[in-house]
Design an enzyme around this catalytic site. Structure first.
Site, PDB file in Angstrom:
ATOM      1  N   GLU A   1      -3.355   7.408  -4.990  1.00  0.00           N
ATOM      2  CA  GLU A   1      -3.737   6.796  -6.281  1.00  0.00           C
ATOM      3  C   GLU A   1      -5.080   7.331  -6.765  1.00  0.00           C
ATOM      4  OE1 GLU A   1      -3.931   2.597  -5.604  1.00  0.00           O
ATOM      5  OE2 GLU A   1      -1.864   2.489  -4.949  1.00  0.00           O
TER       6      GLU A   1
ATOM      7  N   ARG B   1       0.860  -1.175   0.000  1.00  0.00           N
ATOM      8  CA  ARG B   1       0.000   0.000   0.000  1.00  0.00           C
ATOM      9  C   ARG B   1       0.900   1.229   0.000  1.00  0.00           C
ATOM     10  NH1 ARG B   1      -3.437  -2.735  -1.520  1.00  0.00           N
ATOM     11  NH2 ARG B   1      -5.487  -3.229  -0.618  1.00  0.00           N
TER      12      ARG B   1
ATOM     13  N   HIS C   1      -1.049   0.044  -9.777  1.00  0.00           N
ATOM     14  CA  HIS C   1      -1.662  -0.822  -8.761  1.00  0.00           C
ATOM     15  C   HIS C   1      -2.306  -2.050  -9.418  1.00  0.00           C
ATOM     16  CE1 HIS C   1      -3.709  -0.990  -4.547  1.00  0.00           C
ATOM     17  NE2 HIS C   1      -3.432  -2.192  -5.003  1.00  0.00           N
TER      18      HIS C   1
END
Lengths: 329, 329
Positions: A275, A246, A293
């Site tokens: 993000e 993360r 991601h």
């Protein structure tokens, strides 16, 4: 006389706050089951709180994904809630404390994403160290014949790798990198009794003793900004950091500063603090390889995830044991 | 009275036809030794044949590299030649038949490049399958926040890998990919008695039974265009081919055609038939990742290569056994 066919409307409802990533890829019948139906809050014109209040008594399960947080506030609007199923590897979008207090079971993706995540760690690492993306661009721009050889990369074999978080992903990373002749050490909340890799309780000390840092832990209050400037400086000018966990586990502002100033050798990043916004200072750096991601996203892993998600929900509504319950105490 | 210092000019001469790649990176003192001196043919204004005739009697050893072929014609001009040392993993630039007939020993790089080459195979493979370079470009162009998720890649774990040439590089590739949960089969001149991976005498049959083909064999008359359209079609629309060996092992024209027409799923290419010229049809294909023949090139491997090259030459001039003689019969 034909027997009456049970209607889909009679099936128990599973709340969906937002369309999960799989819907965009495979359509909204991806989790189709004859044991439950999806209640799509995002298709209602009502504000969420009003929508939830309306359905309060009928919602016993939520299907959640990373983009749609399951907050304490949301949970409190659903007195009948017994289960949160998530499509994601991470659980940081779910208020686990509130679930625990309320006796709500959480079921995760289990280990289905671990192999793909570990593959991404190795892929990003090799890409940064051996300059694969940058050299690919060089060749595709026709520069090889004009400008000659490309700058040297560095060897992966024999390097010292520090794994932050030796869970199912971290263990898969270790297994792969051992086959490359790397030595493995790790940091985690506590030493694992059945693991022979050297344990570091302090992540800065781990970084100081390693050439590579692979961030594979969960995002929690304890791991938020765990990787800061001190850790990065300990990793050093030749060191490479990879993060597929993360974004907020790394202090991104400090990472960007270290990369721009050459205080860290390179980075392979699949995740970011804000993000899909990515620090634009990194766009020009060939020693930084970034992915949107997608370390868990393969065609195959989505099929596995569908089986686990549907399997957990069907087990729940059939009063059978869940496939992948999360330990939450 | 000071004792007379031996001059470097008295040292035996080792012929160098062209500057090896290491000179561009580390300077021309890279192979400095007190046991021999380099005789740089490329610094002489004389045509090569005249230069070699002039030094015919003094040249007992050549230091060769991939860019400077050691042909039968060159060898015949050096009646005193006893040793060819090469800086490269491949030997296809040396006329091994002529060396054998003349009783000239050849010494190669041994296995020092095997780990880096195998790392490149895995790096290129992960890059193609997981779209790392293409996704990196997507993020760096700022498209993630604008256009959303990137297309799915495919999973490496569990795939069937066919290795063409199970020598020191191929074996290192197998070791790595087993750690990713891949199954390994191989093709080579003959079945290896001490290897348990399934053996295929026919490379087309190997390709038909695999998802991935990794080309790791030497370029010889037998392996020239070994990978042709039939092999590529057997690998199929979802199949991925990686080549870090020599360009001409694949029929490049047929490979380009298969890639452009989607008859092969993707390719990771470090080598090409007419390097540094690369087929421009591949420039636009995101499922093709290309590197400028640098799978052996890391800072660390050059240091290892220097030790082996200098070690072989010093051993030769000290009448000691060579470090890495090549079996050539």
């Amino acid at each position: 006389m034909a027997s009456e066919k049970p209607s889909r409307n009679d099936l128990p409802q599973v709340l969906l706050l937002r369309p999960p990533p799989s819907f965009y890829l495979f359509g909204d019948q991806f989790y189709l089951s004859d044991k439950f139906q999806l209640l799509k809050a995002y298709e209602s014109p009502l504000p969420l709180s009003e929508f939830l209040t309306t359905h309060a008594q009928s919602i016993r399960a939520i299907l959640s994904s990373g983009g749609a947080p399951v907050t304490a506030e949301t949970i409190r609007l659903m007195p009948a809630l017994q289960l949160v199923v998530t499509t994601s590897q991470g659980l940081d979008h779910i208020d686990l404390g509130e679930c625990c207090r309320r006796g709500i079971t959480v079921s995760g993706a289990g280990t289905i994403f671990s192999a793909d995540c570990a593959d991404s760690v190795v892929g990003l690492l090799l890409d940064v160290m051996r300059k694969i993306s940058a050299a690919n661009r060089y060749v595709k721009q026709g520069l090889w014949a004009v400008k000659g050889d490309y700058p040297l990369g560095s060897k992966l074999s024999g390097k010292r790798v520090g794994i932050v978080g030796l869970g199912s992903i971290g263990s898969e990373v270790a297994k792969r990198l051992e086959a490359f002749g790397c030595s493995v050490s790790y940091n985690s909340r506590k030493k694992k009794p059945d693991v022979s890799y050297p344990f570091y309780s302090d992540v800065r000390e781990l970084a100081a003793d390693c050439d590579i840092l692979a961030v594979c832990c969960a995002l929690t209050e304890e791991t938020h900004h765990l990787i800061n400037k001190e850790v990065l400086k300990a990793l050093g000018k030749e060191g490479v950091i990879v993060n597929i966990a993360r974004g907020a586990i790394i202090d991104e502002k400090e990472l960007v500063q270290c990369l721009v100033q050459g205080e860290v050798g390179g980075a392979g990043l699949d995740v970011f603090e804000h993000e899909p916004d990515v620090p634009s200072e990194l766009f020009e750096l060939d020693n930084v390889v970034m992915n949107p991601h997608n370390s868990v996203f393969t065609y195959e892993s989505f099929q596995d995830q569908r089986k686990v998600v549907v399997g957990n929900l069907e087990a729940f509504f059939s009063n059978e044991p869940l496939l992948t319950p999360v330990k939450n105490d």
